[in-house]
Design an enzyme around this catalytic site. Structure first.
Site, PDB file in Angstrom:
ATOM      1  N   GLU A   1      49.307 -27.627 -42.775  1.00  0.00           N
ATOM      2  CA  GLU A   1      48.499 -26.708 -43.428  1.00  0.00           C
ATOM      3  C   GLU A   1      49.354 -25.367 -43.463  1.00  0.00           C
ATOM      4  O   GLU A   1      49.806 -24.545 -42.522  1.00  0.00           O
ATOM      5  CB  GLU A   1      47.424 -26.103 -42.344  1.00  0.00           C
TER       6      GLU A   1
ATOM      7  N   LYS B   1      35.866 -22.962 -37.219  1.00  0.00           N
ATOM      8  CA  LYS B   1      36.551 -21.781 -36.600  1.00  0.00           C
ATOM      9  C   LYS B   1      35.472 -20.752 -35.512  1.00  0.00           C
ATOM     10  O   LYS B   1      34.617 -21.754 -35.193  1.00  0.00           O
ATOM     11  CB  LYS B   1      37.012 -20.799 -37.634  1.00  0.00           C
TER      12      LYS B   1
ATOM     13  N   HIS C   1      46.502 -25.037 -34.273  1.00  0.00           N
ATOM     14  CA  HIS C   1      46.089 -24.317 -35.749  1.00  0.00           C
ATOM     15  C   HIS C   1      46.925 -23.257 -35.508  1.00  0.00           C
ATOM     16  O   HIS C   1      47.429 -22.394 -34.691  1.00  0.00           O
ATOM     17  CB  HIS C   1      44.650 -24.094 -35.569  1.00  0.00           C
TER      18      HIS C   1
ATOM     19  N   GLU D   1      46.199 -20.182 -36.895  1.00  0.00           N
ATOM     20  CA  GLU D   1      45.706 -18.987 -36.254  1.00  0.00           C
ATOM     21  C   GLU D   1      45.822 -18.893 -34.724  1.00  0.00           C
ATOM     22  O   GLU D   1      46.222 -17.880 -34.218  1.00  0.00           O
ATOM     23  CB  GLU D   1      44.107 -18.989 -36.624  1.00  0.00           C
TER      24      GLU D   1
ATOM     25  N   SER E   1      42.714 -23.851 -47.868  1.00  0.00           N
ATOM     26  CA  SER E   1      41.601 -23.356 -49.204  1.00  0.00           C
ATOM     27  C   SER E   1      41.447 -24.819 -49.890  1.00  0.00           C
ATOM     28  O   SER E   1      41.221 -24.685 -51.251  1.00  0.00           O
ATOM     29  CB  SER E   1      42.452 -22.491 -50.145  1.00  0.00           C
TER      30      SER E   1
ATOM     31  N   GLY F   1      42.556 -19.682 -46.031  1.00  0.00           N
ATOM     32  CA  GLY F   1      41.603 -18.650 -46.279  1.00  0.00           C
ATOM     33  C   GLY F   1      41.944 -17.760 -47.377  1.00  0.00           C
ATOM     34  O   GLY F   1      41.469 -16.625 -47.438  1.00  0.00           O
TER      35      GLY F   1
ATOM     36  N   ASN G   1      36.711 -27.544 -40.093  1.00  0.00           N
ATOM     37  CA  ASN G   1      37.057 -26.731 -38.956  1.00  0.00           C
ATOM     38  C   ASN G   1      36.080 -25.442 -39.091  1.00  0.00           C
ATOM     39  O   ASN G   1      36.394 -24.684 -40.059  1.00  0.00           O
ATOM     40  CB  ASN G   1      38.603 -26.434 -39.191  1.00  0.00           C
TER      41      ASN G   1
HETATM   42  P1  PGA Z   1      40.523 -22.884 -45.352  1.00  0.00           P
HETATM   43  O1  PGA Z   1      41.030 -23.255 -43.628  1.00  0.00           O
HETATM   44  O2  PGA Z   1      39.988 -24.148 -45.674  1.00  0.00           O
HETATM   45  O3  PGA Z   1      39.671 -21.810 -45.229  1.00  0.00           O
HETATM   46  O4  PGA Z   1      41.737 -22.445 -45.894  1.00  0.00           O
HETATM   47  C1  PGA Z   1      41.702 -24.321 -43.489  1.00  0.00           C
HETATM   48  C2  PGA Z   1      42.138 -24.301 -41.845  1.00  0.00           C
HETATM   49  O5  PGA Z   1      42.373 -23.366 -41.340  1.00  0.00           O
HETATM   50  O6  PGA Z   1      41.869 -25.484 -41.153  1.00  0.00           O
END
Ligand code: PGA
Length: 252
Positions: free
Chosen positions: A168, A11, A96, A98, A214, A174, A9
């Site tokens: 997640e 982003k 997601h 976010e 992560s 992140g 992803n």
């Molecule tokens: P990350 O993000 O691997 O940077 O923690 C995962 C995601 O948001 O899908």
């Protein structure tokens, strides 16, 4: 058996040129990865350029969001499912954390997006997961159950065979703080159990549940050893072709 999915992803990162050079570097590094489906999710603007370069390869293209509408119409700024297919995407990330947190996506909106995606034959990668506060209060299962009930409302068992789920935990996204394989496995088993109760056992057994938060080359193998972890949704570590390829080619 469930074929694992390793999805990157990206982003809101990468201009078109960078997106193209990343997949051109990635292609040979994952060319022999037949053990899993490899997916990259560029920003909307780079989907077409990336998909053109990946034609005939084993890497699939996903969008990161889709309009909740089942057809084109007067929705300024939105992108419909058929536009994504037209640009070369075959999957789409939906719900997601976010988007839920920063753009106020409710379970109801997520549900409409899942249905819209299915109506265009796009595979939704349906995201769920609790915040740190919710986990600390011991509410992670309640929260995830509510997200499942809301996001999957009205779907049939057959619809579920066309969906990929992604657990997640928000506190792991992140932050560099991955869930331990045991923590992740516990929640994945819970999700599968929930699907079994609300749909049926074989639907639950067939559902691929990815872990996200992560994921890195250093922790993917341990995560993938867990019985109910069927792949990964990778953010930061998917931006670099070599690092993402190491995740795709995890030790088996
Ligand atoms: P990350 O993000 O691997 O940077 O923690 C995962 C995601 O948001 O899908």
């Amino acid at each position: 058996m469930r074929k694992p999915v390793i999805a990157g992803n990206w982003k809101m990162y990468k201009l078109i040129g960078d997106a193209v050079s990343t997949v051109m570097a990635l292609k040979p590094l994952v060319a022999n990865a037949n053990h899993c489906e490899v997916v990259v999710a560029p920003p909307f603007t780079a989907i077409k350029a990336v998909a053109d370069r990946l034609e005939g390869s084993n890497i699939k293209v996903s969008a990161q969001d889709v309009a909740p509408e089942p057809k084109q119409g007067p929705h300024t700024g939105e992108i419909s499912g058929d536009m994504l297919i037209d640009a070369g995407a075959t999957r789409v990330i939906v719900g997601h954390s976010e988007r839920r947190a920063m753009y106020f996506e409710t379970d109801e909106v997520v549900n409409r997006k899942v249905r819209a995606a299915l109506s265009f034959n796009l595979t939704p990668i349906f995201c769920i997961g609790e915040t740190l506060e919710e986990r600390d209060a011991g509410r992670e299962e309640k929260v995830v159950a509510a997200q499942l009930a809301g996001g999957l409302a009205g779907l049939t068992a057959n619809d579920l065979t066309r969906i990929i789920a992604a657990y997640e935990p928000v506190w792991a996204i992140g932050t560099g703080r991955t869930a331990t394989p045991e923590q992740a496995q516990r929640m994945h088993a819970f999700v599968r159990q929930w699907i079994s109760q609300h749909f049926d056992r074989s639907t639950a057994e067939g559902l691929r549940i990815l872990y996200g938060g992560s994921v890195k080359p250093e922790n993917i193998s341990d995560l993938m050893r867990e019985a109910d972890i069927d792949g990964a949704l990778v953010g930061g570590a998917s931006l670099d072709a070599e690092s993402f390829a190491k995740i795709v080619n995890y030790d088996r």
